[in-house]
Design a protein around this motif. Structure first.
Motif, PDB file in Angstrom:
ATOM      1  N   ARG A 201       0.847  -1.190   0.000  1.00 41.95           N
ATOM      2  CA  ARG A 201       0.000   0.000   0.000  1.00 41.95           C
ATOM      3  C   ARG A 201       0.885   1.243   0.000  1.00 41.95           C
ATOM      4  NH1 ARG A 201      -3.825   0.309   4.872  1.00 41.95           N
ATOM      5  NH2 ARG A 201      -4.456   2.209   3.755  1.00 41.95           N
ATOM      6  N   GLU A 202       0.638   2.124  -0.965  1.00 37.45           N
ATOM      7  CA  GLU A 202       1.427   3.347  -1.059  1.00 37.45           C
ATOM      8  C   GLU A 202       0.785   4.462  -0.230  1.00 37.45           C
ATOM      9  OE1 GLU A 202       2.029   4.325  -5.161  1.00 37.45           O
ATOM     10  OE2 GLU A 202       3.532   2.733  -5.408  1.00 37.45           O
ATOM     11  N   PHE A 203       1.635   5.334   0.295  1.00 35.76           N
ATOM     12  CA  PHE A 203       1.177   6.444   1.120  1.00 35.76           C
ATOM     13  C   PHE A 203       1.898   7.718   0.696  1.00 35.76           C
ATOM     14  CE2 PHE A 203       0.641   2.664   3.727  1.00 35.76           C
ATOM     15  CZ  PHE A 203      -0.658   2.817   4.213  1.00 35.76           C
TER      16      PHE A 203
ATOM     17  N   ARG B  65       6.735  10.233  -0.444  1.00 31.92           N
ATOM     18  CA  ARG B  65       5.849   9.148  -0.863  1.00 31.92           C
ATOM     19  C   ARG B  65       6.473   7.789  -0.562  1.00 31.92           C
ATOM     20  NH1 ARG B  65       5.134   7.539  -6.595  1.00 31.92           N
ATOM     21  NH2 ARG B  65       3.344   6.112  -6.727  1.00 31.92           N
TER      22      ARG B  65
ATOM     23  N   GLU C 215       1.718  -0.592   8.264  1.00 41.56           N
ATOM     24  CA  GLU C 215       1.026   0.321   7.357  1.00 41.56           C
ATOM     25  C   GLU C 215       0.539   1.569   8.092  1.00 41.56           C
ATOM     26  OE1 GLU C 215      -0.568  -2.965   4.088  1.00 41.56           O
ATOM     27  OE2 GLU C 215      -1.854  -2.378   5.760  1.00 41.56           O
ATOM     28  N   GLN C 216       0.122   1.411   9.330  1.00 41.92           N
ATOM     29  CA  GLN C 216      -0.293   2.570  10.110  1.00 41.92           C
ATOM     30  C   GLN C 216       0.884   3.492  10.377  1.00 41.92           C
ATOM     31  OE1 GLN C 216      -3.658   3.369  11.268  1.00 41.92           O
ATOM     32  NE2 GLN C 216      -2.451   5.258  11.226  1.00 41.92           N
TER      33      GLN C 216
ATOM     34  N   GLU D 193       1.515   5.396   7.182  1.00 40.40           N
ATOM     35  CA  GLU D 193       0.526   6.450   6.991  1.00 40.40           C
ATOM     36  C   GLU D 193       0.813   7.640   7.904  1.00 40.40           C
ATOM     37  OE1 GLU D 193      -4.322   7.161   6.929  1.00 40.40           O
ATOM     38  OE2 GLU D 193      -3.507   5.182   7.402  1.00 40.40           O
ATOM     39  N   ASN D 194       1.174   7.354   9.152  1.00 44.57           N
ATOM     40  CA  ASN D 194       1.522   8.439  10.079  1.00 44.57           C
ATOM     41  C   ASN D 194       2.722   9.221   9.580  1.00 44.57           C
ATOM     42  OD1 ASN D 194      -0.518   7.447  11.686  1.00 44.57           O
ATOM     43  ND2 ASN D 194       0.846   6.577  13.239  1.00 44.57           N
TER      44      ASN D 194
ATOM     45  N   VAL E 257       1.750  10.660   5.526  1.00 36.27           N
ATOM     46  CA  VAL E 257       0.564  11.505   5.437  1.00 36.27           C
ATOM     47  C   VAL E 257       0.493  12.447   6.634  1.00 36.27           C
ATOM     48  CG1 VAL E 257      -1.952  11.545   5.304  1.00 36.27           C
ATOM     49  CG2 VAL E 257      -0.669   9.756   4.115  1.00 36.27           C
TER      50      VAL E 257
ATOM     51  N   ARG F 238      -0.100  12.523  11.269  1.00 35.94           N
ATOM     52  CA  ARG F 238      -1.076  12.265  12.333  1.00 35.94           C
ATOM     53  C   ARG F 238      -1.183  13.510  13.195  1.00 35.94           C
ATOM     54  NH1 ARG F 238       0.096   7.365  16.363  1.00 35.94           N
ATOM     55  NH2 ARG F 238       1.652   8.856  17.072  1.00 35.94           N
TER      56      ARG F 238
ATOM     57  N   PRO G 161      -3.330  14.471   9.433  1.00 35.88           N
ATOM     58  CA  PRO G 161      -2.771  14.756   8.107  1.00 35.88           C
ATOM     59  C   PRO G 161      -2.085  16.115   8.060  1.00 35.88           C
ATOM     60  CG  PRO G 161      -4.914  13.736   7.886  1.00 35.88           C
ATOM     61  CD  PRO G 161      -4.724  13.973   9.352  1.00 35.88           C
TER      62      PRO G 161
ATOM     63  N   TYR H 250       3.451  15.410   9.322  1.00 37.02           N
ATOM     64  CA  TYR H 250       4.216  14.256   8.832  1.00 37.02           C
ATOM     65  C   TYR H 250       5.570  14.152   9.537  1.00 37.02           C
ATOM     66  CZ  TYR H 250       7.016  17.568   6.086  1.00 37.02           C
ATOM     67  OH  TYR H 250       7.845  18.594   5.707  1.00 37.02           O
TER      68      TYR H 250
END
Length: 324
Positions: free
Chosen positions: A86-88, A94, A269-270, A273-274, A277, A279, A281, A284
């Motif tokens: 999964r890309e973020f 990226r 993955e979390q 994302e943190n 992207v 936390r 958003p 970063y």
């Protein structure tokens, strides 16, 4: 770990001084798939044969498989949480996914052992696969990355490591297995070295010399350690990192090979994302202003017993029998 869970591969082995990471794609053709399956039954014997030459060298090899190749190689059933990477993020910040059907994580305290085992494995695979990435990693001083900070401080240890990495009742057919994610990061060392030590510490969230975590009132919420701390139902969920430094000073290449094991891809993955992207958003990981992910892959690592059994799992043969 419960006694009825199959023995894992060498996921939880101690950190070593050297490692080779090989990511390859499966070449088309039933014969090539058969070659890869055959290796599944022989990896343990090859590790023993090479490792016997240096019994204290801590040689091991973990083998994992990507989502795109699983059905071709082994058919059904397939691991419940195996999917493509999964890309973020977006733009320059990226987490990208790159091709990869087979992962070999080779470790030892001496690079010659890693090298010899890698050569033996690749000789067996021959033209069945195409290597898309190969990295020779090394331990950098006292477990530091090339940025100068200790890496893997929060790794679970002992029984806890097995509990966080081995699949149990959530997917019984693949008990004792793990998921592993890999990423190759390249660092802007000129930019990083231009920062003060204090600025670097705020980005990482730890003291550079002592490795002590910064106090909550001092550590920014955008620090690397803050964003990679994951909690579920009030409990911290950990992953097992076996990261290694790598590089080519003559080419100006300085990097960290991230490799994280867990019983599910979800916590890793979390974390991504943190980081990429934010936390929330936008908040970063500021380390990404100086580090760039250039590869990304997710693989399933079968238990030791399943890996050996996969040598005999031929989906083409099963299909032919079902058609009769």
């Amino acid at each position: 770990m419960p006694n009825d869970i199959p023995e894992p591969q060498a996921v939880c082995n101690s950190l070593t001084r050297s490692a080779i990471f090989i990511v390859a794609t499966l070449n088309p053709g039933l014969e090539n798939a058969s070659t890869v399956r055959a290796l599944c039954g022989d990896i343990d014997a090859l590790v023993r044969a090479v490792g016997t030459r240096a019994p204290t060298g801590e040689l091991s090899c973990v083998c994992g498989f990507g989502s795109d190749s699983w059905d071709t190689l082994f058919g059904a059933p397939r691991p419940a949480n195996l999917h493509t990477f999964r890309e973020f993020g977006e733009g320059k910040r990226r987490a990208i996914g790159t091709p990869g059907d087979l992962l070999l994580h080779i470790r030892a305290d001496h690079m010659d052992l890693c090298f010899e085992l890698a050569a033996q494995l690749m000789a067996r695979l021959g033209d069945a696969v195409s290597v898309v990435d190969e990295v020779q990693g090394f331990r950098y001083f006292d477990l530091r990355d090339v940025l100068g900070f200790v890496d893997g401080t929060e790794n679970p240890r002992g029984r806890e490591a097995a509990d966080f990495t081995a699949i149990g009742d959530q997917d019984p057919a693949f008990g004792g297995g793990s998921y592993v994610m890999v990423q190759k990061y390249l660092h802007d060392m000129a930019g990083w070295d231009s920062l003060s030590v204090e600025a670097q510490e705020r980005i990482i969230g730890r003291k550079k010399l002592s490795d002590v975590e910064l106090a909550e009132g001092v550590k920014p919420s955008s620090s690397h350690s803050s964003l990679t701390t994951i909690e579920k139902d009030g409990q911290e969920v950990k992953i097992l990192r076996h990261n290694m430094a790598f590089g080519r000073p003559g080419a100006g290449e300085f990097g960290t090979y991230f490799i994280g094991y867990a019983s599910s891809p979800e916590p890793i993955e979390q974390m991504l994302e943190n980081m990429f992207v934010g936390r929330p958003p936008g908040n970063y990981d500021r380390l990404l202003d100086y580090s760039r992910a250039v590869t990304g892959g997710l693989f399933f690592v079968p238990s030791a017993s399943l890996l050996e059994a996969l040598a005999d799992r031929n989906p083409q043969l099963s299909s032919n029998e079902s058609a009769r």
